[in-house]
Design an enzyme around this catalytic site. Sequence first.
Site, PDB file in Angstrom:
ATOM      1  N   SER A 272       0.847  -1.182   0.000  1.00  0.00           N
ATOM      2  CA  SER A 272       0.000   0.000   0.000  1.00  0.00           C
ATOM      3  C   SER A 272       0.883   1.233   0.000  1.00  0.00           C
ATOM      4  CB  SER A 272      -0.903   0.004   1.233  1.00  0.00           C
ATOM      5  OG  SER A 272      -1.361   1.320   1.460  1.00  0.00           O
TER       6      SER A 272
ATOM      7  N   HIS B 207      -0.850  -1.182  -4.633  1.00  0.00           N
ATOM      8  CA  HIS B 207      -2.149  -0.874  -4.028  1.00  0.00           C
ATOM      9  C   HIS B 207      -2.234   0.636  -3.778  1.00  0.00           C
ATOM     10  CE1 HIS B 207      -5.802  -1.906  -1.742  1.00  0.00           C
ATOM     11  NE2 HIS B 207      -5.417  -0.955  -0.889  1.00  0.00           N
TER      12      HIS B 207
ATOM     13  N   ASP C  68      -4.455   3.748  -2.505  1.00  0.00           N
ATOM     14  CA  ASP C  68      -5.596   4.087  -1.659  1.00  0.00           C
ATOM     15  C   ASP C  68      -6.090   5.493  -1.957  1.00  0.00           C
ATOM     16  OD1 ASP C  68      -5.958   1.748   0.094  1.00  0.00           O
ATOM     17  OD2 ASP C  68      -3.893   2.185   0.703  1.00  0.00           O
TER      18      ASP C  68
ATOM     19  N   MET D 244      -8.726   8.357  -1.181  1.00  0.00           N
ATOM     20  CA  MET D 244      -9.670   8.768  -0.119  1.00  0.00           C
ATOM     21  C   MET D 244     -10.141  10.188  -0.385  1.00  0.00           C
ATOM     22  SD  MET D 244      -7.656   7.371   3.227  1.00  0.00           S
ATOM     23  CE  MET D 244      -6.774   5.804   3.196  1.00  0.00           C
TER      24      MET D 244
ATOM     25  N   HIS E  19      -7.909   1.181  -4.827  1.00  0.00           N
ATOM     26  CA  HIS E  19      -8.912   1.009  -3.768  1.00  0.00           C
ATOM     27  C   HIS E  19      -9.596   2.359  -3.543  1.00  0.00           C
ATOM     28  CE1 HIS E  19      -9.532   0.075   0.844  1.00  0.00           C
ATOM     29  NE2 HIS E  19     -10.667   0.238   0.195  1.00  0.00           N
TER      30      HIS E  19
ATOM     31  N   MET F  94     -11.882   4.704  -1.756  1.00  0.00           N
ATOM     32  CA  MET F  94     -12.623   4.986  -0.520  1.00  0.00           C
ATOM     33  C   MET F  94     -13.278   6.347  -0.723  1.00  0.00           C
ATOM     34  SD  MET F  94      -9.792   3.503   2.084  1.00  0.00           S
ATOM     35  CE  MET F  94      -8.553   3.476   0.793  1.00  0.00           C
TER      36      MET F  94
ATOM     37  N   MET G 292     -11.827  -5.681   4.339  1.00  0.00           N
ATOM     38  CA  MET G 292     -11.035  -4.782   5.188  1.00  0.00           C
ATOM     39  C   MET G 292     -10.772  -5.454   6.535  1.00  0.00           C
ATOM     40  SD  MET G 292     -10.385  -2.133   3.374  1.00  0.00           S
ATOM     41  CE  MET G 292      -9.422  -1.338   4.667  1.00  0.00           C
TER      42      MET G 292
ATOM     43  N   ASP H 152      -6.946  -6.346   3.530  1.00  0.00           N
ATOM     44  CA  ASP H 152      -6.262  -5.046   3.607  1.00  0.00           C
ATOM     45  C   ASP H 152      -6.356  -4.473   5.015  1.00  0.00           C
ATOM     46  OD1 ASP H 152      -5.239  -2.508   3.129  1.00  0.00           O
ATOM     47  OD2 ASP H 152      -6.871  -1.870   1.811  1.00  0.00           O
TER      48      ASP H 152
HETATM   49  C1  DX5 Z   1      -6.547   1.672   4.901  1.00  0.00           C
HETATM   50  C2  DX5 Z   1      -5.969   1.308   3.560  1.00  0.00           C
HETATM   51  C3  DX5 Z   1      -4.889   0.279   3.619  1.00  0.00           C
HETATM   52  C4  DX5 Z   1      -3.732   0.637   4.497  1.00  0.00           C
HETATM   53  C5  DX5 Z   1      -2.846  -0.546   4.757  1.00  0.00           C
HETATM   54  O1  DX5 Z   1      -7.631   2.503   4.708  1.00  0.00           O
HETATM   55  O2  DX5 Z   1      -6.970   0.797   2.725  1.00  0.00           O
HETATM   56  O3  DX5 Z   1      -4.480  -0.059   2.310  1.00  0.00           O
HETATM   57  O4  DX5 Z   1      -2.972   1.662   3.960  1.00  0.00           O
HETATM   58  O5  DX5 Z   1      -1.778  -0.137   5.535  1.00  0.00           O
HETATM   59  P1  DX5 Z   1      -1.246  -1.019   6.762  1.00  0.00           P
HETATM   60  O6  DX5 Z   1      -0.672  -2.276   6.167  1.00  0.00           O
HETATM   61  O7  DX5 Z   1      -0.238  -0.156   7.394  1.00  0.00           O
HETATM   62  O8  DX5 Z   1      -2.422  -1.305   7.646  1.00  0.00           O
HETATM   63 ZN    ZN Z   2      -6.425  -0.125   0.772  1.00  0.00          ZN
END
Ligand code: DX5
Ligand code: ZN
Length: 214
Positions: free
Chosen positions: A6, A31, A33, A35, A64, A66, A135, A173
């Site tokens: 990530s 990956h 993320d 947001m 991903h 969000m 999750m 994740d």
């Molecule tokens: C959380 C993200 C994850 C996160 C994982 O909202 O979707 O991808 O960054 O990071 P670690 O492995 O540090 O939990």
């Molecule tokens: Zn994620």
Amino acid sequence: MLIAPSLLSCDFSQFGNEIKRMDDAGADYMHLDVMDGHFVPNITFGAPVMKYVRRFTEKPFDVHLMISEPLKYIDDFCDAGADIITFHVEADSDITETIAKIKSRGVKAGLVVKPKTEVETVFPYLDQLDMVLIMTVEPGFGGQSFMADMLPKVEKLRSEINSRGLSVLIEADGGIGSQNIALCAKAGVDVAVAGTAVFKADDPAKAIEELKSV
Ligand code: DX5
Ligand code: ZN
């Protein structure tokens, strides 16, 4: 087990180079993320940024989302080079329409479930999906503790996928590291996302190798 670092835990002043570093370290997917500060209480980056870092690797971009209204932005993320787009079953967009939109662009589609959401919510869509992401922390931040009580959801999903003869990938994740990745594998996870475990390691290549070997 495939490992998807990530990038949430990377040094964003070096975003492209960090992607290259993960590629060299043996990452299977990148990956990413996304947001929006609305669906989750944090803001990261969007498609314009992704577009510029796309050229740093040929590995698949596992995006991903969000965000509250994924459907509105599917074209942007496809144009920016996404290979897999996962969005939340809890988001506001019509689920069937959003999956169809992703697939119409030749991109793989996945649904994500938050910890408090039953895994059965994705079952009606399973035969249209390439991936389901479970999750194992509340979405929004890296560095949280792994929720082992999410593993029964993985097991349920695994048996549903198998009994229907589907080839949907299961991704997990949040909080995954060498101390719990074996539990994930045993429950039926195919792709493990790891932020902290890879980025905070002295040697990311070794960390990824260890995650795979455990
Ligand atoms: C959380 C993200 C994850 C996160 C994982 O909202 O979707 O991808 O960054 O990071 P670690 O492995 O540090 O939990
Ligand atoms: Zn994620």
